[in-house]
Design a protein around this motif. Structure first.
Motif, PDB file in Angstrom:
ATOM      1  N   ILE A  18      21.348  26.029  28.126  1.00  0.00           N
ATOM      2  CA  ILE A  18      22.056  24.913  28.769  1.00  0.00           C
ATOM      3  C   ILE A  18      23.516  25.314  29.039  1.00  0.00           C
ATOM      4  N   TYR A  81      26.382   8.740  17.448  1.00  0.00           N
ATOM      5  CA  TYR A  81      27.648   9.410  17.113  1.00  0.00           C
ATOM      6  C   TYR A  81      28.525   8.472  16.288  1.00  0.00           C
ATOM      7  N   ALA A 107      28.635  16.245  18.075  1.00  0.00           N
ATOM      8  CA  ALA A 107      27.851  15.958  19.288  1.00  0.00           C
ATOM      9  C   ALA A 107      26.548  16.754  19.312  1.00  0.00           C
ATOM     10  N   ILE A 108      25.626  16.408  18.415  1.00  0.00           N
ATOM     11  CA  ILE A 108      24.310  17.047  18.463  1.00  0.00           C
ATOM     12  C   ILE A 108      23.489  16.411  19.598  1.00  0.00           C
ATOM     13  N   ASP A 109      22.321  16.976  19.845  1.00  0.00           N
ATOM     14  CA  ASP A 109      21.444  16.447  20.892  1.00  0.00           C
ATOM     15  C   ASP A 109      20.645  15.277  20.315  1.00  0.00           C
ATOM     16  N   VAL A 111      18.983  12.989  21.810  1.00  0.00           N
ATOM     17  CA  VAL A 111      17.739  12.650  22.508  1.00  0.00           C
ATOM     18  C   VAL A 111      16.576  13.439  21.912  1.00  0.00           C
ATOM     19  N   HIS A 112      16.850  14.691  21.597  1.00  0.00           N
ATOM     20  CA  HIS A 112      15.742  15.577  21.223  1.00  0.00           C
ATOM     21  C   HIS A 112      15.734  15.999  19.764  1.00  0.00           C
ATOM     22  N   THR A 113      16.660  15.482  18.963  1.00  0.00           N
ATOM     23  CA  THR A 113      16.594  15.794  17.541  1.00  0.00           C
ATOM     24  C   THR A 113      17.237  14.664  16.748  1.00  0.00           C
ATOM     25  N   GLU A 116      16.959  14.942  10.766  1.00  0.00           N
ATOM     26  CA  GLU A 116      16.233  14.438   9.587  1.00  0.00           C
ATOM     27  C   GLU A 116      16.099  15.508   8.500  1.00  0.00           C
ATOM     28  N   ASP A 117      16.208  16.770   8.886  1.00  0.00           N
ATOM     29  CA  ASP A 117      16.010  17.873   7.940  1.00  0.00           C
ATOM     30  C   ASP A 117      17.279  18.717   7.911  1.00  0.00           C
ATOM     31  N   THR A 120      17.934  22.463   9.004  1.00  0.00           N
ATOM     32  CA  THR A 120      18.110  22.944  10.373  1.00  0.00           C
ATOM     33  C   THR A 120      19.582  23.216  10.695  1.00  0.00           C
ATOM     34  N   ASN A 180      26.987  23.156  15.048  1.00  0.00           N
ATOM     35  CA  ASN A 180      26.112  22.018  15.330  1.00  0.00           C
ATOM     36  C   ASN A 180      26.197  21.546  16.771  1.00  0.00           C
TER      37      ASN A 180
ATOM     38  N   CYS B   2      32.228  21.846  18.040  1.00  0.00           N
ATOM     39  CA  CYS B   2      31.671  22.455  16.847  1.00  0.00           C
ATOM     40  C   CYS B   2      31.450  23.962  17.010  1.00  0.00           C
ATOM     41  N   LEU B  45      21.115  21.038  20.208  1.00  0.00           N
ATOM     42  CA  LEU B  45      22.248  21.103  19.279  1.00  0.00           C
ATOM     43  C   LEU B  45      21.898  20.362  17.982  1.00  0.00           C
ATOM     44  N   ALA B  49      19.827  26.446  12.578  1.00  0.00           N
ATOM     45  CA  ALA B  49      19.210  27.179  11.462  1.00  0.00           C
ATOM     46  C   ALA B  49      17.688  27.067  11.460  1.00  0.00           C
ATOM     47  N   GLY B  50      17.118  26.574  12.562  1.00  0.00           N
ATOM     48  CA  GLY B  50      15.659  26.549  12.675  1.00  0.00           C
ATOM     49  C   GLY B  50      15.114  25.173  12.993  1.00  0.00           C
ATOM     50  N   TYR B  95      20.822  16.804  28.080  1.00  0.00           N
ATOM     51  CA  TYR B  95      22.096  16.707  27.354  1.00  0.00           C
ATOM     52  C   TYR B  95      23.292  16.501  28.285  1.00  0.00           C
TER      53      TYR B  95
END
Lengths: 180, 131
Positions: A18, A81, A107-109, A111-113, A116-117, A120, A180, B2, B45, B49-50, B95
């Motif tokens: 991206i 956010y 500012a993680i994604d 929509v697609h994540t 939760e873990d 990562t 991140n 970040c 994003l 780490a996986g 995104y």
């Protein structure tokens, strides 16, 4: 795409990393924030080879995640956010302990994540397994949290020296920095 | 921010004798800054780490980062993880993609951005900033 190109097994054109800088520029221009952000950019890049085998190195883990702060709003998983969870000073944590780190303040994604873990984005348990297996010499006694400051000057002149002092105090030979 | 922050930190540590590897998902930001070693995962994003709930993916991602740390021959070494987030690359179009937002949604986001910026400012300027 012509029939001839299809035979070559090309991936779709959109199946590439991206272009974040362009997306972010276009996004904030459209939202009405005129002055584009000037991203850090260097022509020269330093290089320090490992001074000894990794199996003898003490490795530090550096994260931009934040400790969970009860009372400061939704911090996930799946949180929107949340600027209230931001931090502005380098912090450290004992790597012998378990930690609950979150990434609702960056500012993680979304929509697609969902974050939760935490493995990562904060691979301390996995790094500990690498130390136990002898893949690395040891995990440094502390991990370090880096604040994500919009001001590059603050990062370079205030936060980086603090981070280096932490790494040196812990005798780190190498560092893994997870973004991140 | 970040990816830029960790890139600047990697450079600083490296200049001061500590070998580094950055794990990240924003290839352009890290490479534009310029870092010694970079393990790039072409994932959303938040997953540098996986893959979530996938310990094999997390183990192989960290192992690859360690390999990059060991064997990078020169600065600006980028290795891309062979793992794929999804067979369908459509997730990459979402995104911050202004072309996918309605005028109402853009207005809503503008207001939300201003609100969050004020919150961040309050924390940053507090006498005992968090962390």
């Amino acid at each position: 795409m012509t029939g001839q190109e299809q035979d070559l097994g090309f991936a779709p054109e959109d199946d590439a990393p991206i272009p974040y800088m362009h997306r972010i520029w276009e996004y904030y221009q459209t939202l009405g924030y005129g002055t584009p952000y000037r991203w850090a950019h260097y022509a020269e890049v330093p290089f320090q080879p490992l001074k000894k085998p990794l199996a003898q190195c003490r490795v530090a883990l550096i994260t931009t995640a934040a400790p969970h702060q009860p009372g400061k709003g939704d911090q996930g998983p799946g949180a929107p956010y949340n600027a209230a969870a931001k931090f502005y000073r380098v912090y450290s944590g004992d790597t012998a302990l378990d930690h609950d780190l979150r990434i609702s303040h960056v500012a993680i994604d979304r929509v697609h994540t969902t974050a939760e873990d935490s493995n990562t984005y904060f691979p301390l348990p996995q790094l500990q397994r690498c130390a136990a297996a002898g893949r690395i010499g040891a995990v440094a006694p502390h991990f370090y949290g880096m604040p994500t400051n919009r001001s590059q000057r603050t990062t370079i002149e205030r936060d980086c020296p603090k981070l280096l002092a932490h790494c040196r105090a812990d005798g780190a030979d190498a560092a893994i920095l997870v973004a991140n | 921010m970040c990816h830029q922050t960790v890139s600047l930190a990697a450079r600083y540590l490296e200049e001061n004798g500590i070998a580094t590897v950055v794990m990240g998902c924003a290839k352009d930001i890290v490479e534009f800054c310029g870092v010694p070693r970079f393990l790039f995962s072409d994932f959303p994003l938040g997953n540098a780490a996986g893959r979530p709930k996938d310990s094999d993916s997390q183990a192989s991602t960290l192992e690859l980062a360690l390999r990059v740390l060991e064997v990078a021959p020169a600065p600006r070494t980028t290795v891309q993880s062979p793992l794929r987030w999804s067979e369908d690359p459509a997730w990459k179009l979402d995104y911050s993609n202004i072309d996918r937002l309605s005028a109402e949604e853009i207005q809503r986001r503008r207001e939300e951005f201003d609100r969050q910026k004020e919150i961040a400012k309050t924390i940053r300027e507090a006498p005992t900033a968090a962390g």
